[in-house]
Design a protein around this motif. Sequence first.
Motif, PDB file in Angstrom:
ATOM      1  N   LYS A 266     -11.010   7.008  10.111  1.00 20.34           N
ATOM      2  CA  LYS A 266     -10.088   6.017  10.655  1.00 20.34           C
ATOM      3  C   LYS A 266     -10.721   4.626  10.631  1.00 20.34           C
ATOM      4  CE  LYS A 266      -7.403   5.079  14.818  1.00 20.34           C
ATOM      5  NZ  LYS A 266      -6.958   5.588  16.144  1.00 20.34           N
ATOM      6  N   ALA A 267     -11.990   4.568  10.993  1.00 20.86           N
ATOM      7  CA  ALA A 267     -12.698   3.276  10.997  1.00 20.86           C
ATOM      8  C   ALA A 267     -12.786   2.711   9.574  1.00 20.86           C
ATOM      9  CB  ALA A 267     -14.096   3.450  11.586  1.00 20.86           C
ATOM     10  N   MET A 268     -12.988   3.596   8.582  1.00 25.39           N
ATOM     11  CA  MET A 268     -13.070   3.113   7.206  1.00 25.39           C
ATOM     12  C   MET A 268     -11.718   2.617   6.714  1.00 25.39           C
ATOM     13  SD  MET A 268     -15.882   5.588   5.431  1.00 25.39           S
ATOM     14  CE  MET A 268     -16.190   4.479   4.044  1.00 25.39           C
ATOM     15  N   ALA A 269     -10.647   3.295   7.111  1.00 25.33           N
ATOM     16  CA  ALA A 269      -9.306   2.832   6.738  1.00 25.33           C
ATOM     17  C   ALA A 269      -9.012   1.469   7.360  1.00 25.33           C
ATOM     18  CB  ALA A 269      -8.256   3.855   7.167  1.00 25.33           C
ATOM     19  N   ARG A 270      -9.435   1.289   8.613  1.00 23.59           N
ATOM     20  CA  ARG A 270      -9.252  -0.021   9.270  1.00 23.59           C
ATOM     21  C   ARG A 270     -10.045  -1.096   8.533  1.00 23.59           C
ATOM     22  NH1 ARG A 270      -5.133  -1.105  12.343  1.00 23.59           N
ATOM     23  NH2 ARG A 270      -6.198  -3.102  12.257  1.00 23.59           N
ATOM     24  N   ALA A 271     -11.269  -0.771   8.148  1.00 22.24           N
ATOM     25  CA  ALA A 271     -12.101  -1.754   7.439  1.00 22.24           C
ATOM     26  C   ALA A 271     -11.446  -2.129   6.109  1.00 22.24           C
ATOM     27  CB  ALA A 271     -13.499  -1.183   7.211  1.00 22.24           C
ATOM     28  N   CYS A 272     -10.891  -1.136   5.427  1.00 21.42           N
ATOM     29  CA  CYS A 272     -10.220  -1.405   4.147  1.00 21.42           C
ATOM     30  C   CYS A 272      -8.999  -2.293   4.394  1.00 21.42           C
ATOM     31  CB  CYS A 272      -9.827  -0.084   3.477  1.00 21.42           C
ATOM     32  SG  CYS A 272      -9.200  -0.281   1.791  1.00 21.42           S
ATOM     33  N   TRP A 273      -8.280  -2.017   5.460  1.00 16.59           N
ATOM     34  CA  TRP A 273      -7.101  -2.816   5.788  1.00 16.59           C
ATOM     35  C   TRP A 273      -7.495  -4.264   6.107  1.00 16.59           C
ATOM     36  CZ3 TRP A 273      -2.500  -4.008   5.000  1.00 16.59           C
ATOM     37  CH2 TRP A 273      -1.767  -4.817   5.884  1.00 16.59           C
ATOM     38  N   GLU A 274      -8.571  -4.429   6.860  1.00 20.81           N
ATOM     39  CA  GLU A 274      -9.008  -5.794   7.197  1.00 20.81           C
ATOM     40  C   GLU A 274      -9.416  -6.562   5.938  1.00 20.81           C
ATOM     41  OE1 GLU A 274     -11.768  -5.074  10.429  1.00 20.81           O
ATOM     42  OE2 GLU A 274     -10.083  -4.237  11.573  1.00 20.81           O
ATOM     43  N   GLU A 275     -10.056  -5.864   5.017  1.00 21.78           N
ATOM     44  CA  GLU A 275     -10.394  -6.471   3.724  1.00 21.78           C
ATOM     45  C   GLU A 275      -9.112  -6.840   2.964  1.00 21.78           C
ATOM     46  OE1 GLU A 275     -13.465  -7.224   2.887  1.00 21.78           O
ATOM     47  OE2 GLU A 275     -12.866  -8.059   0.942  1.00 21.78           O
ATOM     48  N   ALA A 276      -8.126  -5.956   3.015  1.00 25.12           N
ATOM     49  CA  ALA A 276      -6.842  -6.219   2.357  1.00 25.12           C
ATOM     50  C   ALA A 276      -6.194  -7.475   2.922  1.00 25.12           C
ATOM     51  CB  ALA A 276      -5.914  -5.013   2.525  1.00 25.12           C
ATOM     52  N   VAL A 277      -6.209  -7.594   4.233  1.00 23.99           N
ATOM     53  CA  VAL A 277      -5.595  -8.763   4.877  1.00 23.99           C
ATOM     54  C   VAL A 277      -6.310 -10.041   4.435  1.00 23.99           C
ATOM     55  CG1 VAL A 277      -5.202  -9.908   7.101  1.00 23.99           C
ATOM     56  CG2 VAL A 277      -4.701  -7.461   6.842  1.00 23.99           C
ATOM     57  N   ARG A 278      -7.637  -9.998   4.381  1.00 25.22           N
ATOM     58  CA  ARG A 278      -8.398 -11.168   3.913  1.00 25.22           C
ATOM     59  C   ARG A 278      -8.001 -11.549   2.490  1.00 25.22           C
ATOM     60  NH1 ARG A 278     -12.679  -9.093   7.062  1.00 25.22           N
ATOM     61  NH2 ARG A 278     -13.414  -7.749   5.391  1.00 25.22           N
ATOM     62  N   ARG A 279      -7.898 -10.554   1.611  1.00 21.49           N
ATOM     63  CA  ARG A 279      -7.558 -10.837   0.207  1.00 21.49           C
ATOM     64  C   ARG A 279      -6.126 -11.367   0.090  1.00 21.49           C
ATOM     65  NH1 ARG A 279     -11.918  -9.117  -3.521  1.00 21.49           N
ATOM     66  NH2 ARG A 279     -13.213  -7.819  -2.215  1.00 21.49           N
ATOM     67  N   LEU A 280      -5.227 -10.757   0.853  1.00 18.98           N
ATOM     68  CA  LEU A 280      -3.829 -11.218   0.818  1.00 18.98           C
ATOM     69  C   LEU A 280      -3.724 -12.657   1.290  1.00 18.98           C
ATOM     70  CD1 LEU A 280      -1.940  -8.152   2.346  1.00 18.98           C
ATOM     71  CD2 LEU A 280      -1.617  -9.076   0.043  1.00 18.98           C
ATOM     72  N   ARG A 281      -4.333 -12.951   2.437  1.00 21.31           N
ATOM     73  CA  ARG A 281      -4.210 -14.274   3.056  1.00 21.31           C
ATOM     74  C   ARG A 281      -4.870 -15.362   2.228  1.00 21.31           C
ATOM     75  NH1 ARG A 281      -5.422 -12.845   9.264  1.00 21.31           N
ATOM     76  NH2 ARG A 281      -3.372 -11.972   9.737  1.00 21.31           N
ATOM     77  N   SER A 282      -5.931 -14.983   1.490  1.00 24.85           N
ATOM     78  CA  SER A 282      -6.706 -15.999   0.773  1.00 24.85           C
ATOM     79  C   SER A 282      -5.849 -16.751  -0.240  1.00 24.85           C
ATOM     80  CB  SER A 282      -7.883 -15.340   0.036  1.00 24.85           C
ATOM     81  OG  SER A 282      -7.417 -14.637  -1.107  1.00 24.85           O
ATOM     82  N   GLY A 283      -4.808 -16.087  -0.743  1.00 25.40           N
ATOM     83  CA  GLY A 283      -3.986 -16.719  -1.773  1.00 25.40           C
ATOM     84  C   GLY A 283      -4.693 -16.853  -3.114  1.00 25.40           C
ATOM     85  N   GLU A 284      -5.895 -16.295  -3.215  1.00 29.95           N
ATOM     86  CA  GLU A 284      -6.675 -16.426  -4.457  1.00 29.95           C
ATOM     87  C   GLU A 284      -6.184 -15.512  -5.568  1.00 29.95           C
ATOM     88  OE1 GLU A 284     -10.903 -15.714  -4.135  1.00 29.95           O
ATOM     89  OE2 GLU A 284     -10.883 -16.737  -2.190  1.00 29.95           O
ATOM     90  N   TYR A 285      -5.449 -14.472  -5.191  1.00 31.96           N
ATOM     91  CA  TYR A 285      -5.081 -13.432  -6.163  1.00 31.96           C
ATOM     92  C   TYR A 285      -3.626 -13.572  -6.591  1.00 31.96           C
ATOM     93  CZ  TYR A 285      -9.489 -11.483  -4.789  1.00 31.96           C
ATOM     94  OH  TYR A 285     -10.824 -11.333  -4.553  1.00 31.96           O
ATOM     95  N   ASP A 286      -3.392 -13.292  -7.861  1.00 32.50           N
ATOM     96  CA  ASP A 286      -2.019 -13.168  -8.338  1.00 32.50           C
ATOM     97  C   ASP A 286      -1.433 -11.824  -7.935  1.00 32.50           C
ATOM     98  OD1 ASP A 286      -1.618 -15.627 -10.076  1.00 32.50           O
ATOM     99  OD2 ASP A 286      -3.501 -14.853 -10.873  1.00 32.50           O
ATOM    100  N   ILE A 287      -2.277 -10.798  -7.975  1.00 32.21           N
ATOM    101  CA  ILE A 287      -1.823  -9.439  -7.646  1.00 32.21           C
ATOM    102  C   ILE A 287      -2.880  -8.746  -6.788  1.00 32.21           C
ATOM    103  CG2 ILE A 287      -1.143  -7.170  -8.561  1.00 32.21           C
ATOM    104  CD1 ILE A 287      -0.118  -8.528 -11.060  1.00 32.21           C
TER     105      ILE A 287
END
Lengths: 177, 177
Positions: B83-104
Amino acid sequence: MVEAKGRRGLVVLNTGNGKGKTTAALGILMRAWGRGMKVVMLQFIKASHHRFGEHKAAEKMGVEVIPMGRGFTWLSKDLDRDKAMARACWEEAVRRLRSGEYDIVVLDEITYPIRYGWLDVGEVIDALASRPPHVHVVLTGRNAPQELVDFADLVTEMREVKHPFKQGIRAQPGLEY
Amino acid sequence: MVEAKGRRGLVVLNTGNGKGKTTAALGILMRAWGRGMKVVMLQFIKASHHRFGEHKAAEKMGVEVIPMGRGFTWLSKDLDRDKAMARACWEEAVRRLRSGEYDIVVLDEITYPIRYGWLDVGEVIDALASRPPHVHVVLTGRNAPQELVDFADLVTEMREVKHPFKQGIRAQPGLEY
């Protein structure tokens, strides 16, 4: 070729009215290329002048993704020429299959020329059945004939649940082509 | 980023019990990379020590495909850690999404931690809804919650028609992983 000895090649069929048939074939190609396998995709519909995302990517990867068609043919005014191009693509496919050089041969959108009556499904199945046994084959396209479904080892239907074109959003480069 | 200005990013969801969900996401990634777009795939289930075809390919392409899970968790004896690893992956996802650096941004197999109750679907949708508007997102995994289906722009169900495991044929490297 990688670990080909004794491998039984599978026939994979991606059909259905949804997205992801060609796209998943590209994903297979990418994974296999990552493993150092030899792959080729022959495209029955996409026209030789097309240079979509997959063609640009394939060029960068040093992989063959070869459009051999004339685009979507319901707009065509020269069906004899379309038919001849589909036959030429098929003959190229047979050469690649028989050569045994490839770990994976993708025949993209092959169901359309079969449905149009330009390729005989029995002839296609005969060529698949007599290929060197280690060669994996991936077939894509809507409305796969039942004979192909029966012959294939792994069949997936990509079913459209929701499509943004219906909300007036156009196809997106990178995402869809 | 390529032609991002004014683009409305789409949310694509590949679900269903068949093959091709992750594989089609890889195909999207490959096409977009071919077009010079910036892409990332975060994997919620595949374990960080995994080095499958997609990881080998991504390395050769210079693309990020990052396994952040612990493998399939129904075998796990340490659910708190999963569960902790899934949360960590999600937090990383949120960072990548918010950064606006990615097209996809691809969030691979995200439906499982949602189904396990480790991620709240409302929280996921809030993060998707508030991302920079040009960012395309691709979500994969079986049993997508209805809220995700409702929120997504393009939803495809990969439906298993025929699977060779049922004939006793094991998964094939390159073809399936």
